[in-house]
Motif scaffolding. Structure first.
Motif, PDB file in Angstrom:
ATOM      1  N   HIS A 159       0.790  -1.187  -0.031  1.00  0.00           N
ATOM      2  CA  HIS A 159      -0.012   0.136   0.059  1.00  0.00           C
ATOM      3  C   HIS A 159       0.801   1.248   0.074  1.00  0.00           C
ATOM      4  CE1 HIS A 159       0.717  -0.653   4.383  1.00  0.00           C
ATOM      5  NE2 HIS A 159       0.665   0.631   4.493  1.00  0.00           N
TER       6      HIS A 159
ATOM      7  N   GLU B 109      -3.801   3.601   1.681  1.00  0.00           N
ATOM      8  CA  GLU B 109      -4.148   3.747   3.305  1.00  0.00           C
ATOM      9  C   GLU B 109      -4.111   5.292   3.624  1.00  0.00           C
ATOM     10  OE1 GLU B 109      -0.987   2.674   5.844  1.00  0.00           O
ATOM     11  OE2 GLU B 109      -2.297   2.274   7.441  1.00  0.00           O
TER      12      GLU B 109
ATOM     13  N   HIS C 169       4.233   7.157   3.287  1.00  0.00           N
ATOM     14  CA  HIS C 169       5.061   6.188   3.370  1.00  0.00           C
ATOM     15  C   HIS C 169       4.524   5.144   2.115  1.00  0.00           C
ATOM     16  CE1 HIS C 169       1.761   4.669   6.065  1.00  0.00           C
ATOM     17  NE2 HIS C 169       2.134   3.770   5.432  1.00  0.00           N
TER      18      HIS C 169
ATOM     19  N   GLU D 202       7.845   1.165   4.703  1.00  0.00           N
ATOM     20  CA  GLU D 202       7.146   0.116   5.794  1.00  0.00           C
ATOM     21  C   GLU D 202       7.253  -1.334   5.372  1.00  0.00           C
ATOM     22  OE1 GLU D 202       3.046   0.860   6.162  1.00  0.00           O
ATOM     23  OE2 GLU D 202       2.997  -0.353   7.893  1.00  0.00           O
TER      24      GLU D 202
HETATM   25 ZN    ZN Z   1       1.125   1.788   6.203  1.00  0.00          ZN
END
Ligand code: ZN
Length: 132
Positions: free
Chosen positions: A5, A52, A76, A126
């Motif tokens: 994501h 997200e 991110h 991430e």
């Molecule tokens: Zn995330």
């Protein structure tokens, strides 16, 4: 394995969810609070990947601080990995600095860890692994 994501920092989910539903032409399929990060999240499916939206709900939240400094926007990029512990070990050996070397509970039934953006050209990365 893939981009799982892209995380976008927003001030208010209440206005950004309808905005992204219009933009992506798909409903938000899930909202979830992540206590460890003091954030509320909202997810949209976009093919193989997701978007997200992340809203800080406390001034102590990293998202709150990010928006104060940089404004809303891409926060991110999350990559899915098969074995998060092995990947953390590999990255540490390669000289990267992680924000958390012990994976923690993230949104969407995932274990997550973050790499320090100072060592990744300013991009917060991430790693996510589906919890089995
Ligand atoms: Zn995330």
């Amino acid at each position: 394995m893939k981009i799982e994501h892209i995380g976008i920092a927003v001030k208010h989910l209440s206005t950004s969810i309808p905005l992204f539903e219009k933009l992506l032409n798909t409903p938000c399929y899930k909202t979830e609070a992540v206590e460890s990060e003091l954030v509320n999240t909202a997810f949209f499916k976009t093919g193989e990947s997701k978007v997200e939206l992340v809203e800080g709900y406390s001034p102590e939240s990293p998202i709150y601080k990010f928006i104060e400094k940089k404004g809303e926007g891409i926060h991110h990029i999350a990559f899915e990995v098969e074995d998060i512990d092995a990947e953390i070990k590999r990255l540490v050996n390669e000289g990267f600095t992680l924000i958390n070397e012990v994976p923690k509970q993230g949104a969407d039934n995932k274990l997550v860890c973050f790499l320090h953006p100072k060592f990744t050209n300013g991009v917060l990365i991430e790693l996510v692994m589906e919890k089995k």
